[in-house]
Design a protein around this motif. Structure first.
Motif, PDB file in Angstrom:
ATOM      1  N   GLU A 230       1.639  -2.342 -10.814  1.00  0.00           N
ATOM      2  CA  GLU A 230       1.376  -3.386  -9.823  1.00  0.00           C
ATOM      3  C   GLU A 230       2.484  -4.440  -9.827  1.00  0.00           C
ATOM      4  O   GLU A 230       2.861  -4.965  -8.770  1.00  0.00           O
TER       5      GLU A 230
ATOM      6  N   PRO B 273       0.813  -1.230   0.000  1.00  0.00           N
ATOM      7  CA  PRO B 273       0.000   0.000   0.000  1.00  0.00           C
ATOM      8  C   PRO B 273       0.841   1.271   0.000  1.00  0.00           C
ATOM      9  O   PRO B 273       0.461   2.268  -0.632  1.00  0.00           O
ATOM     10  N   VAL B 274       1.978   1.260   0.677  1.00  0.00           N
ATOM     11  CA  VAL B 274       2.840   2.445   0.671  1.00  0.00           C
ATOM     12  C   VAL B 274       3.412   2.677  -0.727  1.00  0.00           C
ATOM     13  O   VAL B 274       3.470   3.818  -1.213  1.00  0.00           O
TER      14      VAL B 274
ATOM     15  N   HIS C 239       7.339  12.730  -2.880  1.00  0.00           N
ATOM     16  CA  HIS C 239       7.046  13.159  -1.518  1.00  0.00           C
ATOM     17  C   HIS C 239       7.951  12.483  -0.496  1.00  0.00           C
ATOM     18  O   HIS C 239       7.780  12.679   0.713  1.00  0.00           O
TER      19      HIS C 239
ATOM     20  N   LYS D  25       6.332  10.138  -9.218  1.00  0.00           N
ATOM     21  CA  LYS D  25       6.632  10.118  -7.786  1.00  0.00           C
ATOM     22  C   LYS D  25       8.054   9.627  -7.539  1.00  0.00           C
ATOM     23  O   LYS D  25       8.956   9.910  -8.326  1.00  0.00           O
TER      24      LYS D  25
ATOM     25  N   ARG E 120       2.057   1.801  -3.548  1.00  0.00           N
ATOM     26  CA  ARG E 120       0.981   2.293  -4.420  1.00  0.00           C
ATOM     27  C   ARG E 120       0.704   3.779  -4.159  1.00  0.00           C
ATOM     28  O   ARG E 120       0.390   4.523  -5.080  1.00  0.00           O
ATOM     29  N   ARG E 121       0.850   4.178  -2.917  1.00  0.00           N
ATOM     30  CA  ARG E 121       0.517   5.564  -2.545  1.00  0.00           C
ATOM     31  C   ARG E 121       1.609   6.553  -2.938  1.00  0.00           C
ATOM     32  O   ARG E 121       1.328   7.647  -3.413  1.00  0.00           O
ATOM     33  N   PHE E 122       2.872   6.170  -2.753  1.00  0.00           N
ATOM     34  CA  PHE E 122       3.945   7.151  -2.850  1.00  0.00           C
ATOM     35  C   PHE E 122       4.919   6.939  -4.014  1.00  0.00           C
ATOM     36  O   PHE E 122       5.761   7.806  -4.241  1.00  0.00           O
ATOM     37  N   SER E 123       4.824   5.838  -4.738  1.00  0.00           N
ATOM     38  CA  SER E 123       5.868   5.543  -5.716  1.00  0.00           C
ATOM     39  C   SER E 123       5.423   5.636  -7.165  1.00  0.00           C
ATOM     40  O   SER E 123       6.252   5.738  -8.055  1.00  0.00           O
ATOM     41  N   GLY E 124       4.132   5.562  -7.434  1.00  0.00           N
ATOM     42  CA  GLY E 124       3.653   5.727  -8.796  1.00  0.00           C
ATOM     43  C   GLY E 124       4.129   4.651  -9.754  1.00  0.00           C
ATOM     44  O   GLY E 124       4.386   4.919 -10.931  1.00  0.00           O
TER      45      GLY E 124
END
Length: 260
Positions: free
Chosen positions: A139, A129-130, A215, A233, A132-136
């Motif tokens: 899958e 999940p991290v 980020h 990202k 997916r959220r921060f790395s762009g």
């Protein structure tokens, strides 16, 4: 033949470089050796560079470029102080720990060192999940990141994280033989061989390739040594491999023909 040493980021291993293996160089994709407890990033880089030389993974009789992803770029900066390097490719990398986002920097400096290893094992459930959220990243790359973290030594992760969060790169990096000592004001990204950026003297040709929406590591200001890829990202080598590979190949070509 030109050697390209590809250094993974924190939590990664040699598999992190798989999207850059199409580049036309001799690829060197080592896994990291263990960190010693309390070891600084500079001290680790010295041991690691000695290991790479002693095991003949890198050879000093052939041109060597270092490309580092995130933490790998920081280690590359330290290695370039110790052995001749033709150029540095910093892919989403900091110039010091001050470039790391506030929360991961504070955690790395003040929490990571005393967190028990089982805590890092338990954190594995958050990797996907991290990412997916921060790395762009895709899958498939998310699952690769999870697999790399799963196989990584928890002790290595903890010590590396703590060392990176405290890292300040201040001594001057040695210039590679034959490197030009300056650049014209209108040069393209990566064309300068000497620059002082927030106290870091970089005296080998270098380029910073960075995601505009990173980020994790603060995005640098645009400049002749900086290529910012918009709408991207932190893991730009995995998220935008075609653009990153083109930038690497163009940079190395310019350096090798002394067009800096």
């Amino acid at each position: 033949m030109i050697q390209l040493l590809l250094l993974p980021g924190l939590g990664g291993d040699h598999r992190m470089a798989h999207l850059q293996l199409s580049l036309p160089y001799k690829h060197i994709t080592p896994d990291y050796i263990p960190f010693k407890h309390g070891e600084s990033l500079a001290a680790y880089a010295k041991r690691f560079s000695e290991y790479l030389l002693n095991t003949h993974e890198i050879h000093q009789d052939a041109p060597l470029f270092i490309a580092g992803y995130s933490m790998g770029g920081a280690i590359g900066i330290e290695i370039a102080k110790l052995i001749p390097v033709c150029g540095l490719i910093l892919i989403g990398s900091p110039l010091s720990s001050d470039d790391i986002g506030l929360i991961p920097r504070v955690f790395g400096r003040y929490v990571s060192d005393w967190l028990p290893l089982w805590g890092y094992r338990a954190a594995e459930i958050f990797i996907a999940p991290v990412m997916r959220r921060f790395s762009g990243i895709s899958e498939d790359e998310v699952q690769l990141a999870r697999a790399m973290y799963h196989h990584l030594s928890r002790g290595l992760f903890r010590e590396a994280y703590h060392a990176l969060a405290k890292w300040q790169a201040s001594p001057t990096m040695q210039a590679s033989p034959g490197a030009s000592p300056g650049a014209s004001p209108g040069a393209s990204p990566g064309a300068s061989s000497v620059m002082r950026m927030r106290g870091v003297n970089i005296t080998v040709p270098f380029i910073r390739i960075h995601g505009g929406e990173d980020h994790i590591i603060r995005c640098p200001a645009p400049g002749k040594n900086v290529l910012i890829i918009p709408n991207t990202k932190h893991l730009i080598g995995q998220a935008r491999p075609t653009l990153v590979n083109e930038a690497i190949e163009s940079f190395i070509a310019r350096v090798m023909r002394h067009d800096e």
